[in-house]
Design a protein around this motif. Structure first.
Motif, mmCIF file in Angstrom:
data_model
loop_
_atom_site.group_PDB
_atom_site.id
_atom_site.type_symbol
_atom_site.label_atom_id
_atom_site.label_comp_id
_atom_site.label_asym_id
_atom_site.label_seq_id
_atom_site.Cartn_x
_atom_site.Cartn_y
_atom_site.Cartn_z
ATOM 1 N N ASP A 143 62.435 -56.656 46.850
ATOM 2 C CA ASP A 143 63.806 -55.385 47.319
ATOM 3 C C ASP A 143 63.735 -54.113 46.062
ATOM 4 O O ASP A 143 63.716 -54.150 45.065
ATOM 5 C CB ASP A 143 64.619 -56.147 47.716
ATOM 6 C CG ASP A 143 65.068 -57.093 48.915
ATOM 7 O OD1 ASP A 143 64.024 -57.027 49.118
ATOM 8 O OD2 ASP A 143 65.761 -57.488 49.202
ATOM 9 N N GLU A 179 55.973 -53.970 61.076
ATOM 10 C CA GLU A 179 55.405 -56.151 61.144
ATOM 11 C C GLU A 179 53.816 -55.788 61.349
ATOM 12 O O GLU A 179 53.278 -55.119 61.450
ATOM 13 C CB GLU A 179 56.127 -56.673 61.692
ATOM 14 C CG GLU A 179 57.680 -56.656 61.770
ATOM 15 C CD GLU A 179 58.466 -57.537 62.297
ATOM 16 O OE1 GLU A 179 58.122 -58.524 62.829
ATOM 17 O OE2 GLU A 179 59.982 -57.536 62.288
ATOM 18 N N GLN A 196 62.225 -52.809 51.301
ATOM 19 C CA GLN A 196 62.515 -54.496 51.663
ATOM 20 C C GLN A 196 60.752 -55.327 51.966
ATOM 21 O O GLN A 196 60.705 -54.599 53.053
ATOM 22 C CB GLN A 196 63.689 -54.440 52.193
ATOM 23 C CG GLN A 196 63.837 -56.277 52.606
ATOM 24 C CD GLN A 196 65.107 -56.428 53.344
ATOM 25 O OE1 GLN A 196 65.869 -55.712 54.255
ATOM 26 N NE2 GLN A 196 65.963 -57.629 52.810
ATOM 27 N N ILE A 197 60.204 -55.511 51.331
ATOM 28 C CA ILE A 197 58.771 -56.113 51.692
ATOM 29 C C ILE A 197 59.588 -57.873 51.287
ATOM 30 O O ILE A 197 59.356 -58.527 50.838
ATOM 31 C CB ILE A 197 58.000 -55.251 50.000
ATOM 32 C CG1 ILE A 197 57.431 -54.084 49.738
ATOM 33 C CG2 ILE A 197 56.642 -56.516 50.274
ATOM 34 C CD1 ILE A 197 57.335 -54.451 48.350
ATOM 35 N N THR A 198 58.537 -58.133 52.683
ATOM 36 C CA THR A 198 58.906 -59.312 53.139
ATOM 37 C C THR A 198 57.724 -60.290 53.297
ATOM 38 O O THR A 198 56.877 -59.583 54.586
ATOM 39 C CB THR A 198 60.040 -59.540 54.512
ATOM 40 O OG1 THR A 198 61.000 -59.189 53.651
ATOM 41 C CG2 THR A 198 60.304 -61.085 54.021
ATOM 42 N N ASN A 199 57.427 -61.762 52.645
ATOM 43 C CA ASN A 199 56.231 -62.297 53.014
ATOM 44 C C ASN A 199 55.026 -61.268 53.120
ATOM 45 O O ASN A 199 54.478 -61.683 54.359
ATOM 46 C CB ASN A 199 56.918 -63.128 53.709
ATOM 47 C CG ASN A 199 58.197 -64.417 53.351
ATOM 48 O OD1 ASN A 199 58.802 -63.928 54.205
ATOM 49 N ND2 ASN A 199 57.789 -65.140 52.793
ATOM 50 N N SER A 213 57.212 -60.483 48.086
ATOM 51 C CA SER A 213 58.562 -59.552 48.551
ATOM 52 C C SER A 213 59.146 -59.230 47.558
ATOM 53 O O SER A 213 59.284 -60.396 46.411
ATOM 54 C CB SER A 213 59.552 -61.619 49.241
ATOM 55 O OG SER A 213 59.269 -61.969 50.173
ATOM 56 N N GLY A 264 53.629 -59.537 57.378
ATOM 57 C CA GLY A 264 54.040 -59.767 56.115
ATOM 58 C C GLY A 264 55.351 -58.552 57.146
ATOM 59 O O GLY A 264 54.356 -58.601 58.444
ATOM 60 N N SER A 265 56.434 -58.387 56.598
ATOM 61 C CA SER A 265 56.968 -56.724 56.966
ATOM 62 C C SER A 265 57.423 -55.537 56.089
ATOM 63 O O SER A 265 57.515 -56.533 54.337
ATOM 64 C CB SER A 265 58.233 -57.015 58.265
ATOM 65 O OG SER A 265 59.366 -57.540 57.397
ATOM 66 N N ASP A 324 51.680 -63.913 49.595
ATOM 67 C CA ASP A 324 53.444 -63.702 50.443
ATOM 68 C C ASP A 324 54.134 -62.874 49.248
ATOM 69 O O ASP A 324 55.275 -63.911 48.572
ATOM 70 C CB ASP A 324 53.621 -65.380 50.132
ATOM 71 C CG ASP A 324 54.920 -65.512 50.604
ATOM 72 O OD1 ASP A 324 55.289 -65.151 51.856
ATOM 73 O OD2 ASP A 324 55.745 -66.375 50.392
ATOM 74 N N ARG A 369 59.966 -52.809 54.906
ATOM 75 C CA ARG A 369 60.866 -51.804 55.707
ATOM 76 C C ARG A 369 61.875 -50.599 54.695
ATOM 77 O O ARG A 369 61.591 -50.743 53.632
ATOM 78 C CB ARG A 369 62.440 -52.524 55.898
ATOM 79 C CG ARG A 369 63.010 -51.484 56.606
ATOM 80 C CD ARG A 369 64.642 -52.585 56.816
ATOM 81 N NE ARG A 369 65.281 -53.037 55.918
ATOM 82 C CZ ARG A 369 66.165 -52.144 54.876
ATOM 83 N NH1 ARG A 369 65.814 -51.352 54.919
ATOM 84 N NH2 ARG A 369 66.460 -52.498 54.070
#
Ligand code: ADP
Ligand code: MG
Length: 253
Positions: free
Chosen positions: A29, A72, A9-12, A27, A62-63, A25, A65
């Motif tokens: 999954d 983060e 899960q890649i977020t921002n 994002s 960003g973060s 930016d 998982r």
């Protein structure tokens, strides 16, 4: 529908080198067992994104998982280090365009090295596992030769076995077939196809559009550090919606 969280899960996510922002930016999954093909022109940020997933590069914001581990990034986040970084990296195996086998070790020693020296697996068990993996990539018959006696396609298959020996949850491929003579590309793509079919979660940077269409479930088109288009693999390759995707794919027809 399964409620299972995605494996990646890649977020921002953003990444800058100095003032040059090369990922904007992002994002994305990837479900467990899913395979994503990253396509796009040279310099669009594909390698940087892949290298951020296993923290060969440190994202700017960003973060990420991977399975149950979260990292983060940002001005206030702690620079990851030590055991936590090693633990995070151990979740992913990576295969590069250049084969990077240890030239002074035999094929099987290459595959055993990580388990032996990093995980401290007993030699017998490491050897048995390595043979099994070499068999899986069709290279068991070359177990005791030096990498210098292998073709590029054979080296790359050994590199895949070596990455698998660390039992990663995710496999990342950065143009794994780009340095190969054309007649050797198929044997490596075949191993990658088998891995995907066996349920490995994969992110594959590739210029092989037929492979992206037929093996990946999702295709992500990047340009200028942005995700321009993503969707079901067949749709994006055969019926792209964005002008930049259409223009890029024209070069492959
Ligand atoms: P791709 O893999 O899609 O060809 P990259 O991720 O290698 O693209 O590069 C994306 C951008 O980041 C390019 O403009 C490249 O010049 C820049 N870049 C990559 N690595 C570095 C680095 N270590 N230092 C500075 N800029 C970099
Ligand atoms: Mg690249």
């Amino acid at each position: 529908m399964s409620q299972q969280p995605p494996m990646i899960q890649i977020t921002n996510l953003s990444k800058a080198y100095g003032k040059n922002t090369v990922l904007h930016d992002i994002s994305l999954d990837v479900p467990q067992g899913g395979s994503v093909a990253l396509i796009g022109p040279s310099g669009s940020g594909k390698s940087t994104l892949l290298r951020c997933i296993n923290l060969l590069e440190e994202p700017s914001a960003g973060s990420i998982r991977v399975d149950s581990q979260v990292m983060e990034f940002g001005p206030r986040s702690q620079r990851p280090g030590g055991a936590r970084l090693a633990g995070f990296r151990a979740e992913t195996g990576m295969v590069f365009q250049s084969f990077n086998l240890f030239p002074n070790m035999t094929v099987i020693e290459n595959v055993m090295a990580g388990p032996l020296y990093v995980k401290h697996v007993p030699r017998d068990a490491a050897r048995a596992q390595a043979l099994e993996l070499l068999d899986r990539v069709g290279m068991a018959h070359k177990a005791d030769v030096s990498p210098s006696n292998l073709s590029g396609g054979q080296k790359q298959r050994v590199a895949i076995a070596r990455a698998l020996a660390m039992q990663p949850k995710v496999m990342l491929f950065d143009e794994a077939t780009s340095a190969l003579d054309p007649q050797l590309v198929g044997e490596v793509l075949g191993v990658m196809r088998d891995l995907a079919a066996a349920g490995m979660t994969m992110v594959v940077v590739t210029h092989e559009m037929a492979f992206a269409r037929d093996v990946a479930d999702t295709v992500v088109f990047m340009s200028g550090g942005y995700v321009v288009e993503k969707g079901p693999a067949h749709d994006v390759i055969e019926n792209p919606q964005e002008d930049r995707t259409k223009e890029f794919l024209r070069h492959f027809h």
